[in-house]
Design a protein around this motif. Structure first.
Motif, PDB file in Angstrom:
ATOM      1  N   ALA A 282       0.864  -1.182   0.000  1.00 19.22           N
ATOM      2  CA  ALA A 282       0.000   0.000   0.000  1.00 19.22           C
ATOM      3  C   ALA A 282       0.894   1.224   0.000  1.00 19.22           C
ATOM      4  CB  ALA A 282      -0.921   0.012   1.216  1.00 19.22           C
ATOM      5  N   GLU A 283       0.623   2.141  -0.904  1.00 18.81           N
ATOM      6  CA  GLU A 283       1.414   3.357  -1.031  1.00 18.81           C
ATOM      7  C   GLU A 283       2.895   3.046  -1.228  1.00 18.81           C
ATOM      8  OE1 GLU A 283       0.515   5.617   2.457  1.00 18.81           O
ATOM      9  OE2 GLU A 283      -1.556   6.022   1.843  1.00 18.81           O
ATOM     10  N   GLY A 284       3.151   1.995  -2.001  1.00 23.18           N
ATOM     11  CA  GLY A 284       4.520   1.637  -2.329  1.00 23.18           C
ATOM     12  C   GLY A 284       5.278   0.890  -1.246  1.00 23.18           C
TER      13      GLY A 284
ATOM     14  N   LEU B 182      -9.263  -5.902   2.957  1.00 25.64           N
ATOM     15  CA  LEU B 182     -10.494  -5.142   3.176  1.00 25.64           C
ATOM     16  C   LEU B 182     -10.204  -3.853   3.925  1.00 25.64           C
ATOM     17  CD1 LEU B 182     -13.559  -4.808   3.136  1.00 25.64           C
ATOM     18  CD2 LEU B 182     -13.680  -6.281   5.166  1.00 25.64           C
ATOM     19  N   ASN B 183      -9.351  -3.906   4.929  1.00 23.13           N
ATOM     20  CA  ASN B 183      -9.030  -2.704   5.690  1.00 23.13           C
ATOM     21  C   ASN B 183      -8.238  -1.684   4.880  1.00 23.13           C
ATOM     22  OD1 ASN B 183     -10.356  -3.105   8.141  1.00 23.13           O
ATOM     23  ND2 ASN B 183      -8.696  -4.311   9.006  1.00 23.13           N
ATOM     24  N   LEU B 184      -7.417  -2.159   3.957  1.00 21.60           N
ATOM     25  CA  LEU B 184      -6.707  -1.230   3.072  1.00 21.60           C
ATOM     26  C   LEU B 184      -7.704  -0.495   2.169  1.00 21.60           C
ATOM     27  CD1 LEU B 184      -3.567  -3.332   2.046  1.00 21.60           C
ATOM     28  CD2 LEU B 184      -3.639  -1.333   3.560  1.00 21.60           C
ATOM     29  N   ALA B 185      -8.694  -1.223   1.672  1.00 16.93           N
ATOM     30  CA  ALA B 185      -9.735  -0.600   0.858  1.00 16.93           C
ATOM     31  C   ALA B 185     -10.553   0.372   1.694  1.00 16.93           C
ATOM     32  CB  ALA B 185     -10.628  -1.660   0.231  1.00 16.93           C
ATOM     33  N   LEU B 186     -10.816   0.003   2.935  1.00 16.06           N
ATOM     34  CA  LEU B 186     -11.547   0.873   3.845  1.00 16.06           C
ATOM     35  C   LEU B 186     -10.783   2.165   4.108  1.00 16.06           C
ATOM     36  CD1 LEU B 186     -13.795   1.450   5.962  1.00 16.06           C
ATOM     37  CD2 LEU B 186     -12.403   0.141   7.607  1.00 16.06           C
TER      38      LEU B 186
END
Length: 221
Positions: free
Chosen positions: A53-55, A211-215
């Motif tokens: 996430a974010e590289g 799911l939490n990253l998408a959240l």
């Protein structure tokens, strides 16, 4: 005598050559070949099924994470950070004097029978917490609504997935905590719900980390 020494030397040299060849083949060539195949065809799996996430690498899709608040003074057990979807209990994880639970990957089951007093206590406490934490304005969770994976740890203690039922049970609380609509969070859960492998193996599941990253992205947007 000379023939005996010569024969012994030949046998030793033959054995040494066999050792060197086997070492080269099984200790160098074979591992390099398998590593090459793994990196070429299955690089994601070979490198730990990393999730980025974010590289940055933020975890693995194969290993669960805890979503807790920082420990307060005098606390021994951290409280769940209720803005995130929560995974399964971690009672199966071992501890030592330096590292505890997800601070170091320690895998294992509780090894307790169904009528064990500690296990019964854990399940009752977990169910009460799930009911309390997820009952928000306009949405009440009943004890009968709580699925088994919400109150029991997996055999490894590191299960990264939860059932769609447990994910949906958390939707109203997560939506309220993040200032999102229930419909928006429901779509996130639906988008991250995977069916049975090949249509018949395993159970439907939701990867909590993904799911939490998408959240997080939805809440920031």
């Amino acid at each position: 005598m000379n023939n005996s020494v010569t024969n012994t030397a030949r046998l030793l040299w033959a054995g040494l050559r066999a050792l060197l060849v086997l070492t080269l083949v099984t200790g160098v060539v074979y591992p390099l070949a398998i590593t090459g195949v793994g990196q070429g065809l299955f690089s994601h799996q070979a490198n730990g099924s990393e999730v980025k996430a974010e590289g940055k690498v933020v975890g693995s899709s194969l290993i669960g994470q805890a979503y807790n608040l920082p420990l307060k003074k005098g606390q021994e057990t951290p409280q769940a950070d209720l803005k995130w979807f929560q995974g399964r209990p971690q009672n199966g994880l071992g501890t030592n004097t330096v590292n505890t639970q997800y601070s170091l990957i320690l895998s294992g089951a509780t090894n307790r029978s169904g009528d064990n007093a500690d296990l019964i206590k854990w399940v009752k406490e977990a169910k009460a917490a799930v009911v309390k934490d997820n009952s928000v304005t306009g949405y009440t969770v009943r004890p009968s609504d709580v699925p088994a994976d919400a109150v029991t740890s997996s055999g490894s203690g590191l299960d990264p997935d939860i059932s769609p039922e447990y994910a949906r049970l958390q939707i109203h609380r997560v939506a309220q905590e993040n200032g999102l609509s229930v419909a928006r969070v429901t779509k996130l859960v639906d988008a991250h719900t995977e069916g049975r492998t090949l249509g018949f193996m395993g159970e439907p599941r939701v990867n909590v980390l993904e799911l939490n990253l998408a959240l997080k992205e939805a809440a920031q947007g």
